[in-house]
Design a protein around this motif. Structure first.
Motif, PDB file in Angstrom:
ATOM      1  N   GLU A   1       0.812  -1.222   0.000  1.00  0.00           N
ATOM      2  CA  GLU A   1       0.000   0.000   0.000  1.00  0.00           C
ATOM      3  C   GLU A   1       0.846   1.273   0.000  1.00  0.00           C
ATOM      4  N   GLN A   2       2.127   1.127   0.354  1.00  0.00           N
ATOM      5  CA  GLN A   2       3.016   2.306   0.338  1.00  0.00           C
ATOM      6  C   GLN A   2       3.580   2.586  -1.055  1.00  0.00           C
ATOM      7  N   GLY A   3       3.327   1.677  -1.991  1.00  0.00           N
ATOM      8  CA  GLY A   3       3.755   1.935  -3.370  1.00  0.00           C
ATOM      9  C   GLY A   3       4.990   1.150  -3.804  1.00  0.00           C
ATOM     10  N   ASP A   4       5.311   1.308  -5.085  1.00  0.00           N
ATOM     11  CA  ASP A   4       6.353   0.512  -5.745  1.00  0.00           C
ATOM     12  C   ASP A   4       7.736   0.612  -5.103  1.00  0.00           C
ATOM     13  N   GLU A   5       8.080   1.824  -4.669  1.00  0.00           N
ATOM     14  CA  GLU A   5       9.422   2.000  -4.108  1.00  0.00           C
ATOM     15  C   GLU A   5       9.584   1.224  -2.807  1.00  0.00           C
ATOM     16  N   ALA A   6       8.540   1.285  -1.977  1.00  0.00           N
ATOM     17  CA  ALA A   6       8.564   0.560  -0.702  1.00  0.00           C
ATOM     18  C   ALA A   6       8.613  -0.943  -0.962  1.00  0.00           C
ATOM     19  N   VAL A   7       7.856  -1.389  -1.955  1.00  0.00           N
ATOM     20  CA  VAL A   7       7.845  -2.814  -2.305  1.00  0.00           C
ATOM     21  C   VAL A   7       9.245  -3.245  -2.746  1.00  0.00           C
ATOM     22  N   ALA A   8       9.854  -2.440  -3.620  1.00  0.00           N
ATOM     23  CA  ALA A   8      11.184  -2.777  -4.126  1.00  0.00           C
ATOM     24  C   ALA A   8      12.193  -2.882  -2.986  1.00  0.00           C
ATOM     25  N   SER A   9      12.195  -1.921  -2.075  1.00  0.00           N
ATOM     26  CA  SER A   9      13.236  -1.990  -1.041  1.00  0.00           C
ATOM     27  C   SER A   9      12.950  -3.128  -0.063  1.00  0.00           C
TER      28      SER A   9
END
Ligand code: PGA
Length: 229
Positions: free
Chosen positions: A128-136
């Motif tokens: 839910e925090q978005g792509d960047e959070a998912v990637a890290s």
């Protein structure tokens, strides 16, 4: 494509034997270039015959020894098992395996020449925090993991999609696989509520090299519907 069946804590020794027998008979229906891998529970590991690979859902990083309740190399070798699932979110979350423990297992089984299906996946609050959070979040799950191995397969399994009936969307799978593939150069599976009714759109996604399936793999009929989709 790789089609991997994770029985989790389902099926007995007897029902697994029936399953493997039925599955073996139907392997002529799969495309020759495709691979089928089945992970039965530890009590049902055996030397099954068929055009598929049998793997362990989990094991302890030692050959044998004083590790009560665990399964080691000696017990796997009895059945010629050289494939293992490591890092599944249920082991991380429910069994409390830290990244350090997972990395230790990974290194041990890699050194023993095992093929490893290494699982990663983010919880809903991270998605839910978005792509960047998912990637890290996902890239942190490669800490201590050698991603250059020839026998390595990675499975991306968003935790919120596992066993919930809510698969990730084609867009979410596509963008996440693309991001992961810019970091790792190994076959990449998707897992999380893969079913006969969504298999076609999932395997059509660029960057999806196969699927890791729980619920829909428990019956031969439904698993074969995925394999032959
Ligand atoms: P599911 O499980 O297909 O039942 O969602 C997938 C997995 O945990 O590997």
């Amino acid at each position: 494509m790789i089609f991997a069946a994770n029985f989790k804590m389902n099926h007995t020794r007897a029902t697994t034997a029936d399953y493997m027998q039925a599955l073996a008979k139907r392997m002529g229906e799969k495309r020759v270039e495709d691979r089928v891998v089945v992970f039965p529970p530890a009590t049902a590991l055996d030397s099954y015959k068929g055009d598929f690979t049998v793997g362990a859902q989990n094991a302890y990083p030692a050959t044998s020894g004083a590790y009560t309740g665990e399964t080691g190399i000696v017990q796997l070798e009895e059945f010629g098992i050289k494939t293992i699932l490591i890092g599944h979110s249920e082991r991380r979350e429910i069994l409390g395996e830290s990244q350090e423990v997972i990395a230790e297992k990974f290194q041990f089984f890699l050194s023993q020449g095992f093929e490893i299906i290494y699982c990663i996946g983010e919880p809903l609050e991270v998605r839910e925090q978005g792509d960047e959070a998912v990637a890290s979040y996902l890239l942190a799950q490669f800490e201590g993991i050698d991603t250059h191995g020839e026998k390595l397969i990675v499975a991306y399994e968003p935790i919120w999609a596992i066993g919930t009936g809510r698969s990730a969307t084609v867009e979410e799978i596509s963008s996440t696989h693309k991001m992961l593939k810019s970091h790792i150069n190994v076959p990449l599976l998707y897992g999380g509520s893969v079913k006969p009714n969504n298999i076609q759109e999932i395997i059509a996604v660029d960057g999806v090299d196969g699927v890791l399936v729980g619920g829909a793999s428990l019956e031969v009929e439904s698993f074969m519907a995925l394999v032959t989709a």
